[in-house]
Design a protein around this motif. Structure first.
Motif, short mmCIF file in Angstrom:
data_model
loop_
_atom_site.label_atom_id
_atom_site.label_comp_id
_atom_site.label_asym_id
_atom_site.label_seq_id
_atom_site.Cartn_x
_atom_site.Cartn_y
_atom_site.Cartn_z
N TRP A 228 -3.01 -8.53 10.25
CA TRP A 228 -2.16 -8.81 9.10
C TRP A 228 -2.83 -9.83 8.19
O TRP A 228 -3.49 -10.74 8.66
CB TRP A 228 -0.81 -9.35 9.58
CG TRP A 228 0.03 -8.33 10.27
CD1 TRP A 228 0.18 -8.18 11.61
CD2 TRP A 228 0.83 -7.33 9.65
NE1 TRP A 228 1.03 -7.14 11.87
CE2 TRP A 228 1.45 -6.60 10.68
CE3 TRP A 228 1.09 -6.97 8.33
CZ2 TRP A 228 2.31 -5.54 10.43
CZ3 TRP A 228 1.95 -5.91 8.08
CH2 TRP A 228 2.55 -5.22 9.12
N GLU B 261 0.43 -1.08 4.60
CA GLU B 261 1.69 -1.31 5.30
C GLU B 261 2.13 -2.70 4.90
O GLU B 261 1.40 -3.68 5.07
CB GLU B 261 1.46 -1.22 6.81
CG GLU B 261 2.72 -1.43 7.62
CD GLU B 261 2.47 -1.30 9.11
OE1 GLU B 261 3.46 -1.41 9.86
OE2 GLU B 261 1.32 -1.11 9.53
N ALA C 275 4.88 -5.85 5.06
CA ALA C 275 5.98 -6.50 5.77
C ALA C 275 6.74 -7.35 4.75
O ALA C 275 6.14 -8.00 3.89
CB ALA C 275 5.46 -7.38 6.90
N SER D 124 8.32 -4.55 8.80
CA SER D 124 7.41 -3.75 7.97
C SER D 124 8.14 -2.52 7.44
O SER D 124 9.04 -1.99 8.09
CB SER D 124 6.16 -3.36 8.74
OG SER D 124 6.49 -2.57 9.85
N TRP E 23 0.53 -8.03 4.99
CA TRP E 23 0.19 -6.61 4.87
C TRP E 23 -1.00 -6.29 5.77
O TRP E 23 -1.70 -7.17 6.24
CB TRP E 23 -0.17 -6.26 3.42
CG TRP E 23 -1.48 -6.87 2.97
CD1 TRP E 23 -1.66 -8.13 2.48
CD2 TRP E 23 -2.77 -6.27 3.03
NE1 TRP E 23 -2.98 -8.36 2.22
CE2 TRP E 23 -3.70 -7.22 2.55
CE3 TRP E 23 -3.24 -5.04 3.44
CZ2 TRP E 23 -5.06 -6.97 2.48
CZ3 TRP E 23 -4.61 -4.79 3.36
CH2 TRP E 23 -5.49 -5.75 2.88
#
Length: 68
Positions: free
Chosen positions: A2, A15, A17, A26, A54
């Motif tokens: 992340w 992706e 969050a 997420s 992310w």
């Protein structure tokens, strides 16, 4: 791994969050960072989100989640 929202690349599926009424989680669809904010990469819808971190979107996460 992340990463911080300010490090997110522009116009790449990621992706994301976020923090919302349910806490930190997420999103279940790919997002993209644009100069004006964030969009749903599948629909182009502008998102009103407060991202916390992310990572690169990986399609297998969606497939595995759908099977569980």
């Amino acid at each position: 791994m992340w990463r911080l929202p300010v490090e997110a690349p522009f116009e790449l599926d990621i992706e994301l969050a976020v923090i919302d009424d349910d806490g930190v989680h997420s999103l279940v669809f790919p997002c993209q960072r644009r100069p004006g904010g964030w969009i749903n990469a599948m629909t182009g819808e502008v998102l009103d989100v407060h991202p916390t971190h992310w990572r690169v979107w990986q399609i297998y996460r969606c497939v595995v989640s759908d099977l569980q």
